[in-house]
Design a protein around this motif. Structure first.
Motif, PDB file in Angstrom:
ATOM      1  N   GLY A 168       1.019  -1.315  -0.102  1.00 57.17           N
ATOM      2  CA  GLY A 168      -0.049  -0.243   0.092  1.00 57.17           C
ATOM      3  C   GLY A 168       0.755   1.337   0.003  1.00 57.17           C
ATOM      4  O   GLY A 168       1.977   1.279   0.178  1.00 57.17           O
ATOM      5  N   VAL A 169       0.148   2.427  -0.316  1.00 54.52           N
ATOM      6  CA  VAL A 169       0.736   3.634  -0.092  1.00 54.52           C
ATOM      7  C   VAL A 169       0.034   4.558   0.963  1.00 54.52           C
ATOM      8  O   VAL A 169      -1.151   4.492   1.186  1.00 54.52           O
ATOM      9  CB  VAL A 169       0.415   4.333  -1.448  1.00 54.52           C
ATOM     10  CG1 VAL A 169       0.901   5.804  -1.303  1.00 54.52           C
ATOM     11  CG2 VAL A 169       1.085   3.542  -2.698  1.00 54.52           C
ATOM     12  N   PHE A 170       1.045   5.060   1.809  1.00 54.08           N
ATOM     13  CA  PHE A 170       0.511   5.935   2.871  1.00 54.08           C
ATOM     14  C   PHE A 170       0.920   7.630   2.611  1.00 54.08           C
ATOM     15  O   PHE A 170       1.722   7.692   2.018  1.00 54.08           O
ATOM     16  CB  PHE A 170       1.178   5.535   4.275  1.00 54.08           C
ATOM     17  CG  PHE A 170       1.110   4.028   4.574  1.00 54.08           C
ATOM     18  CD1 PHE A 170       0.026   3.948   5.703  1.00 54.08           C
ATOM     19  CD2 PHE A 170       1.658   2.941   4.098  1.00 54.08           C
ATOM     20  CE1 PHE A 170      -0.123   2.838   6.267  1.00 54.08           C
ATOM     21  CE2 PHE A 170       1.363   1.853   4.445  1.00 54.08           C
ATOM     22  CZ  PHE A 170       0.410   1.368   5.803  1.00 54.08           C
ATOM     23  N   ASN A 171      -0.026   8.191   3.087  1.00 60.20           N
ATOM     24  CA  ASN A 171       0.018   9.771   2.904  1.00 60.20           C
ATOM     25  C   ASN A 171       1.066  10.146   3.856  1.00 60.20           C
ATOM     26  O   ASN A 171       1.452   9.550   4.771  1.00 60.20           O
ATOM     27  CB  ASN A 171      -1.280  10.414   2.796  1.00 60.20           C
ATOM     28  CG  ASN A 171      -2.017  10.251   3.975  1.00 60.20           C
ATOM     29  OD1 ASN A 171      -1.488   9.851   5.125  1.00 60.20           O
ATOM     30  ND2 ASN A 171      -3.278  10.925   4.099  1.00 60.20           N
ATOM     31  N   ARG A 172       0.973  11.430   3.916  1.00 60.05           N
ATOM     32  CA  ARG A 172       1.869  12.343   5.311  1.00 60.05           C
ATOM     33  C   ARG A 172       1.636  11.864   6.474  1.00 60.05           C
ATOM     34  O   ARG A 172       2.248  12.024   7.348  1.00 60.05           O
ATOM     35  CB  ARG A 172       2.058  13.673   4.763  1.00 60.05           C
ATOM     36  CG  ARG A 172       2.592  14.049   3.492  1.00 60.05           C
ATOM     37  CD  ARG A 172       2.801  15.657   2.960  1.00 60.05           C
ATOM     38  NE  ARG A 172       3.561  15.954   2.073  1.00 60.05           N
ATOM     39  CZ  ARG A 172       3.588  17.163   1.619  1.00 60.05           C
ATOM     40  NH1 ARG A 172       3.125  18.235   2.103  1.00 60.05           N
ATOM     41  NH2 ARG A 172       4.042  17.468   0.373  1.00 60.05           N
ATOM     42  N   LYS A 173       0.305  11.730   6.657  1.00 58.52           N
ATOM     43  CA  LYS A 173      -0.107  11.495   8.125  1.00 58.52           C
ATOM     44  C   LYS A 173      -0.276  10.082   8.396  1.00 58.52           C
ATOM     45  O   LYS A 173      -0.958   9.591   9.361  1.00 58.52           O
ATOM     46  CB  LYS A 173      -1.724  12.087   8.195  1.00 58.52           C
ATOM     47  CG  LYS A 173      -1.715  13.553   8.262  1.00 58.52           C
ATOM     48  CD  LYS A 173      -2.955  13.911   8.335  1.00 58.52           C
ATOM     49  CE  LYS A 173      -2.944  15.703   8.321  1.00 58.52           C
ATOM     50  NZ  LYS A 173      -4.313  16.065   8.614  1.00 58.52           N
ATOM     51  N   LEU A 174       0.268   8.901   7.612  1.00 58.13           N
ATOM     52  CA  LEU A 174       0.437   7.734   7.491  1.00 58.13           C
ATOM     53  C   LEU A 174      -0.812   7.175   7.528  1.00 58.13           C
ATOM     54  O   LEU A 174      -1.090   5.994   8.006  1.00 58.13           O
ATOM     55  CB  LEU A 174       1.287   7.081   8.912  1.00 58.13           C
ATOM     56  CG  LEU A 174       2.869   7.904   9.018  1.00 58.13           C
ATOM     57  CD1 LEU A 174       3.607   7.429  10.085  1.00 58.13           C
ATOM     58  CD2 LEU A 174       3.396   7.437   7.586  1.00 58.13           C
ATOM     59  N   HIS A 175      -1.752   7.555   6.803  1.00 58.50           N
ATOM     60  CA  HIS A 175      -3.187   7.056   6.715  1.00 58.50           C
ATOM     61  C   HIS A 175      -2.944   6.104   5.220  1.00 58.50           C
ATOM     62  O   HIS A 175      -2.512   6.461   4.209  1.00 58.50           O
ATOM     63  CB  HIS A 175      -4.152   8.014   6.340  1.00 58.50           C
ATOM     64  CG  HIS A 175      -4.413   8.609   7.615  1.00 58.50           C
ATOM     65  ND1 HIS A 175      -4.921   9.983   7.629  1.00 58.50           N
ATOM     66  CD2 HIS A 175      -4.115   8.370   8.976  1.00 58.50           C
ATOM     67  CE1 HIS A 175      -4.937  10.340   9.059  1.00 58.50           C
ATOM     68  NE2 HIS A 175      -4.677   9.497   9.683  1.00 58.50           N
TER      69      HIS A 175
END
Length: 231
Positions: A87-94
């Motif tokens: 998966g890919v996480f955004n800057r907030k690690l979501h």
């Protein structure tokens, strides 16, 4: 059943595919995005991600209306020893995008075991992360991993109305077979190489390192805010 065959594919890149001549690839398709390997301990995060999909997105992803309970059963059934999930996480690690690469031992196109081993690709991207080419990047990542698993074909089962998913498949050179509302895209894969194994290892290590750095940075920021608030 109708079969739509793509034009002869151009020379393959290190992922085993290349955009046809004349196309305008999304800028992100040639960018590097940290794609993290997911494991059994991430089931909760995977379920949280899928539950953020609305009814329409769930319908396109799974081919039918899926309840929260059915989604939980699906996540619980993932065999991380056999399949691969990333998966890919955004800057907030979501977790904003994820793919499931499921093994289909001994099954090539039309169930012909003589055609070699196939793996099935499924992907979901949250609305907030769309339009960035993440679906194609996860597809390329899946191609590399499927080759390293000695798969001869990558298969996508989708609804005929799921244009974005079928567009990703045909762009890669897959043959799309339509049967009423259902469609299957079959992409023949080149064999694995030392390069594909090296790329896979380096990308996994880099993605994990970046995640851990962001995780620690977030916790340091939280700690600093607490100190400032209590001062």
């Amino acid at each position: 059943m109708t079969t739509v065959k793509p034009p002869p594919p151009p020379a393959l890149d290190r992922f085993g595919l290349k955009s046809p001549k004349g196309s305008l690839p999304h800028p992100a398709e040639h960018a590097w995005v940290p794609i993290r390997d997911l494991h059994a301990r991430h089931r909760r995060r995977i379920l949280d991600h899928l539950l953020q999909l609305d009814e329409r997105d769930r319908y396109l992803r799974f081919g039918s209306q899926v309840s929260h309970e059915q989604m939980a059963k699906y996540v619980a059934s993932i065999d991380f020893k056999r399949d691969e999930v990333f998966g890919v996480f955004n800057r907030k690690l979501h977790l904003v995008a994820m793919a499931h690469l499921a093994a289909m031992p001994g099954k090539g196109p039309h169930g012909d075991s003589s055609r070699g081993r196939a793996m099935e690709f499924g992907v979901s991207v949250l609305p907030s992360a769309r339009g960035k080419g993440l679906g194609m990047l996860l597809f390329k990542h899946a191609i590399m991993h499927a080759r390293n698993q000695h798969a001869s074909h990558l298969m996508i089962h989708a609804l005929s109305e799921n244009a974005p998913m079928l567009r990703i498949a045909t762009k890669a050179g897959a043959t799309v077979e339509r049967d009423g509302p259902d469609a299957e895209a079959w992409l023949k894969l080149p064999p694995d190489t030392v390069g594909t194994h090296l790329d896979s290892s380096l990308q996994s290590l880099a993605a994990e390192l970046i995640y851990r750095v962001k995780y620690r940075a977030m916790h340091v920021s939280d700690w600093v805010r607490l100190l400032v608030a209590s001062a």
